[in-house]
Design a protein around this motif. Sequence first.
Motif, PDB file in Angstrom:
ATOM      1  N   SER A 161     -70.619  17.840  80.502  1.00  0.00           N
ATOM      2  CA  SER A 161     -69.676  16.942  79.846  1.00  0.00           C
ATOM      3  C   SER A 161     -68.764  16.298  80.870  1.00  0.00           C
ATOM      4  CB  SER A 161     -68.823  17.710  78.829  1.00  0.00           C
ATOM      5  OG  SER A 161     -69.626  18.395  77.892  1.00  0.00           O
ATOM      6  N   LEU A 205     -72.845  14.645  77.759  1.00  0.00           N
ATOM      7  CA  LEU A 205     -71.840  14.128  76.838  1.00  0.00           C
ATOM      8  C   LEU A 205     -70.806  13.336  77.621  1.00  0.00           C
ATOM      9  CD1 LEU A 205     -72.883  16.985  75.538  1.00  0.00           C
ATOM     10  CD2 LEU A 205     -70.962  16.617  73.997  1.00  0.00           C
ATOM     11  N   TYR A 206     -70.598  12.090  77.205  1.00  0.00           N
ATOM     12  CA  TYR A 206     -69.647  11.165  77.834  1.00  0.00           C
ATOM     13  C   TYR A 206     -69.570  11.384  79.346  1.00  0.00           C
ATOM     14  CZ  TYR A 206     -66.917  15.254  76.204  1.00  0.00           C
ATOM     15  OH  TYR A 206     -66.482  16.525  75.899  1.00  0.00           O
ATOM     16  N   CYS A 253     -74.974  10.998  75.089  1.00  0.00           N
ATOM     17  CA  CYS A 253     -74.099  10.477  74.047  1.00  0.00           C
ATOM     18  C   CYS A 253     -72.731  10.143  74.610  1.00  0.00           C
ATOM     19  CB  CYS A 253     -73.987  11.428  72.864  1.00  0.00           C
ATOM     20  SG  CYS A 253     -72.842  12.811  73.083  1.00  0.00           S
ATOM     21  N   ALA A 255     -68.836   7.804  73.107  1.00  0.00           N
ATOM     22  CA  ALA A 255     -68.182   7.056  72.032  1.00  0.00           C
ATOM     23  C   ALA A 255     -67.829   5.668  72.532  1.00  0.00           C
ATOM     24  CB  ALA A 255     -66.926   7.780  71.560  1.00  0.00           C
ATOM     25  N   SER A 289     -64.313   8.647  68.509  1.00  0.00           N
ATOM     26  CA  SER A 289     -64.081   9.973  69.094  1.00  0.00           C
ATOM     27  C   SER A 289     -63.520   9.908  70.499  1.00  0.00           C
ATOM     28  CB  SER A 289     -65.320  10.875  69.089  1.00  0.00           C
ATOM     29  OG  SER A 289     -65.684  11.223  67.760  1.00  0.00           O
ATOM     30  N   PHE A 293     -64.398  14.591  73.545  1.00  0.00           N
ATOM     31  CA  PHE A 293     -64.313  15.093  72.169  1.00  0.00           C
ATOM     32  C   PHE A 293     -64.937  16.467  71.986  1.00  0.00           C
ATOM     33  CE2 PHE A 293     -67.718  11.810  72.342  1.00  0.00           C
ATOM     34  CZ  PHE A 293     -68.843  12.553  72.040  1.00  0.00           C
ATOM     35  N   ALA A 298     -64.629  15.756  67.854  1.00  0.00           N
ATOM     36  CA  ALA A 298     -65.586  14.766  67.359  1.00  0.00           C
ATOM     37  C   ALA A 298     -65.231  14.345  65.944  1.00  0.00           C
ATOM     38  CB  ALA A 298     -67.000  15.340  67.406  1.00  0.00           C
ATOM     39  N   SER A 299     -65.362  13.053  65.658  1.00  0.00           N
ATOM     40  CA  SER A 299     -65.070  12.538  64.328  1.00  0.00           C
ATOM     41  C   SER A 299     -66.214  11.665  63.845  1.00  0.00           C
ATOM     42  CB  SER A 299     -63.767  11.717  64.343  1.00  0.00           C
ATOM     43  OG  SER A 299     -63.902  10.594  65.203  1.00  0.00           O
ATOM     44  N   ALA A 302     -70.088  11.285  65.110  1.00  0.00           N
ATOM     45  CA  ALA A 302     -70.129  12.056  66.365  1.00  0.00           C
ATOM     46  C   ALA A 302     -70.138  13.554  66.101  1.00  0.00           C
ATOM     47  CB  ALA A 302     -68.946  11.684  67.257  1.00  0.00           C
ATOM     48  N   ARG A 303     -69.688  13.953  64.922  1.00  0.00           N
ATOM     49  CA  ARG A 303     -69.718  15.378  64.588  1.00  0.00           C
ATOM     50  C   ARG A 303     -71.140  15.929  64.523  1.00  0.00           C
ATOM     51  NH1 ARG A 303     -65.078  17.538  62.034  1.00  0.00           N
ATOM     52  NH2 ARG A 303     -66.379  18.828  60.694  1.00  0.00           N
ATOM     53  N   TRP A 305     -73.440  15.428  66.774  1.00  0.00           N
ATOM     54  CA  TRP A 305     -74.115  15.462  68.068  1.00  0.00           C
ATOM     55  C   TRP A 305     -74.799  16.787  68.384  1.00  0.00           C
ATOM     56  CZ3 TRP A 305     -73.483  18.783  72.030  1.00  0.00           C
ATOM     57  CH2 TRP A 305     -72.263  19.447  72.186  1.00  0.00           C
TER      58      TRP A 305
END
Length: 319
Positions: A161, A205-206, A253, A255, A289, A293, A298-299, A302-303, A305
């Motif tokens: 991440s 992740l990001y 992934c 956002a 997100s 996140f 995560a929102s 994105a929750r 993932w």
Amino acid sequence: MMKKVSAMFTALLLGSLLFAQEKVYLWPEKKGPGSEKLKIEQKEEERGGGNVHDRIISGITEPYMEIYRPSADVPPKKTGILIIPGGAYQRVVVDKEGLHYVKLYTEAGYTCFVLAYRTPNDAHKDKSNVSLADAQRAMRIIRSNAQKYGLDPEKTGVLGSSAGGHVAASLAEYHAKEVYKQKDKADKGPDGKWTSARPAFQILLYPVITMQDNMCHEGSRTNLIGPQASQADKDYWSCEKNVTADTAPAWLCAAVNDKSVLPETNVLSYWAALKNAGVRAELHIFPASGHGFGVMGASGTARDWPQLSMNWLNTYIDK
């Protein structure tokens, strides 16, 4: 299964710290190569509140990984995941981008290895390579002990991440780069050759990817290669510029509203490079997100993932 993952989100909000089944120091003398003379104190800081833990670790000279296996009532998979938390190459965000993932993946049968690695903001010798060296060494330890952990050595991959995503992507590209001398049987097989450190897959992740001007996460770049880095160093550590056909397949992934690590110059450029090299890559850009996140931040879509990444593993890696 989506309902199960949502229930786990709630459990994470209410749950306490997980406890590792095993802690393994990466290097025979504990201190990593190039850190032997460095006298700094490892520090752990709690940024969470109540039962929500958000610890960061800094000043690491004795890197290690903690091992988490599925519970006895969960059928174990043969796939292992080396988890590399982020922290801008300054710290290791061990809960938010480490242990919070562990609960989800071990519940699905994966064995997880959370890496606490050295960061180049400290004065290690050859400091730009210490995080990569720790990641290589961790992968070789896992692979050489695959039978002990009940894993297929060809199905062990990496999850990273933010800056940990840069460590993971660097491992996927520079897994055979000699950044330390062979230490023991974990590093070399019966033929004397290096144990492979190539991850079977990468989940990012990001991720921090590029080190190019006006495109990078400045803090990560400064910590990794310094404020006056040469163009050659910027190119060397820009993962989008070093993809080959041998780079591990990737699930990616981010956002769209990530203002810290811009998706268009990082994860999107990496996906394009993987595609052009013929490497399998799946990309998700979520509408919200922001950055960092993890699980609990995560929102919206994105929750999903964690389940999306597991669907990809089940389709392409666990098959």
